[in-house]
Scaffold this motif. Structure first.
Motif, short mmCIF file in Angstrom:
data_model
loop_
_atom_site.label_atom_id
_atom_site.label_comp_id
_atom_site.label_asym_id
_atom_site.label_seq_id
_atom_site.Cartn_x
_atom_site.Cartn_y
_atom_site.Cartn_z
N UNK A 305 48.55 43.59 46.78
CA UNK A 305 47.31 43.61 46.02
C UNK A 305 47.61 43.80 44.54
N UNK A 306 48.44 44.78 44.25
CA UNK A 306 48.80 45.06 42.84
C UNK A 306 49.35 43.81 42.18
N UNK A 307 50.30 43.17 42.89
CA UNK A 307 50.96 42.02 42.29
C UNK A 307 50.02 40.82 42.17
N UNK A 308 49.13 40.68 43.17
CA UNK A 308 48.25 39.52 43.15
C UNK A 308 47.21 39.62 42.05
N UNK A 309 46.77 40.85 41.73
CA UNK A 309 45.70 41.00 40.75
C UNK A 309 46.21 41.46 39.39
N UNK A 317 41.51 33.27 41.84
CA UNK A 317 42.85 32.80 42.18
C UNK A 317 43.73 33.97 42.59
N UNK A 318 43.50 35.15 42.00
CA UNK A 318 44.22 36.35 42.42
C UNK A 318 43.90 36.70 43.86
N UNK A 319 42.60 36.58 44.19
CA UNK A 319 42.14 36.88 45.54
C UNK A 319 42.77 35.91 46.54
N UNK A 320 42.85 34.63 46.14
CA UNK A 320 43.48 33.63 47.01
C UNK A 320 44.94 33.97 47.28
N UNK A 321 45.64 34.31 46.19
CA UNK A 321 47.06 34.64 46.34
C UNK A 321 47.23 35.83 47.25
N UNK A 322 46.35 36.83 47.06
CA UNK A 322 46.41 38.05 47.86
C UNK A 322 46.17 37.73 49.34
N UNK B 18 58.85 47.30 44.58
CA UNK B 18 58.24 46.64 43.42
C UNK B 18 57.00 47.37 42.96
N UNK B 19 56.21 47.86 43.92
CA UNK B 19 55.00 48.61 43.58
C UNK B 19 55.36 49.84 42.75
N UNK B 20 56.36 50.58 43.23
CA UNK B 20 56.77 51.78 42.51
C UNK B 20 57.25 51.44 41.10
N UNK B 21 58.08 50.41 41.03
CA UNK B 21 58.57 49.97 39.72
C UNK B 21 57.43 49.68 38.76
N UNK B 22 56.45 48.93 39.29
CA UNK B 22 55.31 48.55 38.44
C UNK B 22 54.47 49.76 38.05
N UNK B 23 54.25 50.66 39.01
CA UNK B 23 53.47 51.86 38.72
C UNK B 23 54.12 52.65 37.59
N UNK B 24 55.43 52.81 37.73
CA UNK B 24 56.16 53.58 36.72
C UNK B 24 56.15 52.84 35.38
N UNK B 25 56.33 51.52 35.50
CA UNK B 25 56.31 50.70 34.28
C UNK B 25 54.97 50.78 33.59
N UNK B 26 53.89 50.70 34.35
CA UNK B 26 52.54 50.78 33.79
C UNK B 26 52.29 52.12 33.13
#
Lengths: 480, 120
Positions: A305-309, A317-322, B18-26
């Protein structure tokens, strides 16, 4: 030698009388006349019941008559162990008499009963008769008690059998030393068929001395109160292996109280719940594992979710990717669920993953490689990576045109007990590609994607004719 | 809170890493990523970082050896796990544990607790 049997019988001190089949007296000896207080001519040729009248229907009359009838009918001797048959004495008054008689058949040459020989003994005069009768009374009472006891011991035996066959273990420990008085089959099975009866608990089962059970038994003796144990661990010596084995028991130590209220022993009763405890532990383990898996999956979903949005200006398009990423994850999970979360075949993971992502265009992707199974985690990673690769192919690569194709090949090598998988993703026929300037989530995941306990390398070669990606990783196969 | 700090992440699930990396990065921090226990032990020897976030179960191995190496160097660390209640060895009593999925405030709080634990 010729013996005169008539003279012999006549002079016998034992009373004898002979009747014909109509029960008329045809002969008797002097002893008989003395015993019956009669003279020969008074009774000779008369019916025995005329000579010695008795009330028809009375017990005396019927007992004697049926005895004669039995002899005539069966041709065998009949014994009257004791019969009361009163006779008249010389002054005409009736005298109480008890007799013991044997009626024997005397047969003619055809074998038919011709006469009955009665040997009778007057037992009235025996000083012992009264005593005998009393004794008989005693014997009868004794017999009655015996019968009752037999009933009691049958009941005891029945209870004993019941306890012996009871599914739970049962034992009786007597006295402050806890001496085995009884132990049923389940108890014997529990402790491994040891010699228990008559032994002190501490001697019969020495390994439990330091496990607190004797203290508990002492406590039951002291307090006269039952002790209830639940899921209590006991280590018992396995007779075969000589090793201590852990069992879990539900049991009760019930004090056995004497009449004066003191504790004379302890009744032990319980169940082996080891299997149940093991099953509960297993279940707890499974629930914990499931919880772990769910949490892990949620963390993955969170990541998707984080990466898609992330950095997405265009929400649809984010929702689609997710959604597409979730589907890829779900497909991998489906495969693993089919295999009990033990392993998945690489070809299945690729096939189903690609079909889910590219749909009809999956016929433009060729798959070739040996049969190999993957652990759940590796299978999930492969599914996610393949999803990202094929999504990129749809957006920018071979699947963005009508003509592009993708060849996926893999091979497996075993080097020093380590199985290495090399997977090649080769696109062609698509637009000319350049190395992307920004590394998005897909790229980063691909590069990192093949989670492996050992080093894995991903080589992304953006050739003008199409992406050439080589993934080299050590794999744990998973349980096939 | 995490700004300017470098974190070692030990996590075997790539997406979660990757989530952790991004969280920390953010949050203004940065991270180095290890997906295996030996790799993390290597980083302890070779790399500089301020704190570590250790997944407890890494490819079937517990990460306690990494935790021990960090503790020996006085580097703060926290545990991360998907298990609801993980009983860590006694030596790690008091080390904060965050559960998946992650929330930044939980991580920040746990890192602060770990830091105060190691500054004593």
């Amino acid at each position: 030698m010729d013996i005169d049997f008539k003279a012999l019988f006549a002079s016998s001190p034992n009373p004898y009388v002979v009747l014909d089949t109509s029960l008329s007296i045809v002969w008797m000896n002097d002893a008989y006349l003395r015993a019956t207080m009669r003279v020969r001519n008074d009774i000779l040729a008369r019916s025995i019941f005329e000579a010695f009248p008795s009330e028809p229907g009375s017990e005396s009359h019927e007992t004697l008559r049926t005895s004669f009838e039995r002899v005539i009918a069966t041709g065998t001797a009949d014994e009257l162990a004791l019969i009361r048959y009163d006779i008249h004495n010389q002054d005409g008054s009736l005298e109480t008499r008890y007799w013991s008689a044997t009626n024997s058949p005397v047969k003619d040459h055809r074998g038919d009963v011709a006469f009955i020989l009665q040997h009778t003994v007057d037992v009235t005069e025996l000083q012992t008769l009264r005593a005998l009768r009393d004794e008989m009374g005693v014997v009868q009472r004794a017999e009655a008690v015996q019968a009752r006891n037999r009933g009691l011991s049958e009941e005891t035996e029945r209870l004993h059998r019941l306890l012996d066959q009871a599914p739970g273990f049962v034992a009786v420990l007597g006295g402050p030393e806890h001496i085995f008085q009884m132990a049923n089959r389940a108890y014997q099975t529990l402790v491994g068929q040891r010699d228990l009866i008559g032994k002190r608990l501490a001697v019969a089962l020495p390994e439990i001395v330091d496990q607190g059970f004797i203290d508990l038994l002492d406590q039951v003796h002291r307090t006269a109160r039952a002790y209830i144990g639940r899921r209590e661990k006991v280590a018992l010596l396995n007779q075969a292996s000589g090793q201590l084995e852990e069992r879990f028991l539900d049991f009760i130590y019930q004090p056995i109280l004497s009449d004066d209220g003191t504790v004379s022993g302890v009744f032990v009763q319980g169940h082996d719940v080891s299997e149940q405890v093991a099953a509960e532990e297993q279940q707890e383990l499974l629930i914990n594992e499931l919880n772990h898996r769910v949490k892990n999956t949620l963390a993955i979903v969170q990541g998707l979710a984080r990466q898609s949005f992330r950095n997405v200006t265009d929400v649809p398009s984010g929702l689609n990717a997710f959604s597409a990423r979730l589907s890829a994850l779900a497909v991998a999970h489906n495969l693993l669920t089919q295999e009990n979360w033990e392993a998945a075949r690489l070809s299945d993971v690729l096939q189903t993953g690609l079909e889910a992502t590219v749909g009809m265009d999956s016929n433009r992707i060729s798959l070739e490689g040996p049969d190999v199974t993957l652990s759940p985690q590796t299978a999930t990673s492969v599914a996610m990576v393949i999803h990202e690769l094929s999504t990129n192919a749809i957006k920018y690569g071979a699947l963005s045109t009508r003509e592009g194709v993708i060849e996926v090949n893999w091979r497996v090598e075993d080097v020093d007990d380590i199985r290495r998988l090399t997977l090649t993703w080769k696109e062609s026929g698509g637009p000319a590609v350049d190395r992307p300037t920004q590394r998005g989530f897909g790229m980063r995941l691909i590069e990192r994607g093949f989670a492996s306990e050992l080093r894995s390398t991903v080589e992304m070669d953006f050739r003008p004719q199409g992406l050439h990606c080589i993934i080299d990783t050590a794999i744990s196969q998973g349980r096939p | 809170m995490l700004e300017g700090r470098i974190f070692l992440i030990l996590e075997d699930e790539p997406v979660v890493g990757l989530v952790l990396e991004d969280m920390i990065g953010d949050a203004g921090g940065s991270s180095i990523y290890a997906e295996r226990v030996p790799q993390a032990l290597d980083f302890i020897e070779t790399a500089r970082f301020d704190a570590a976030i250790l997944d407890v179960n890494v490819h079937g191995h517990k990460s306690y050896s990494v935790a021990r190496a960090l503790a020996a160097r006085g580097i703060p660390f926290i545990f991360a796990t998907g298990y609801g209640s993980t009983l860590h060895p006694e030596e790690f009593l008091g080390i904060p544990t965050v559960t998946k999925p992650y929330r930044l405030p939980d991580i920040e709080k746990a890192v602060e607790t770990a830091r105060s634990l190691f500054s004593k």
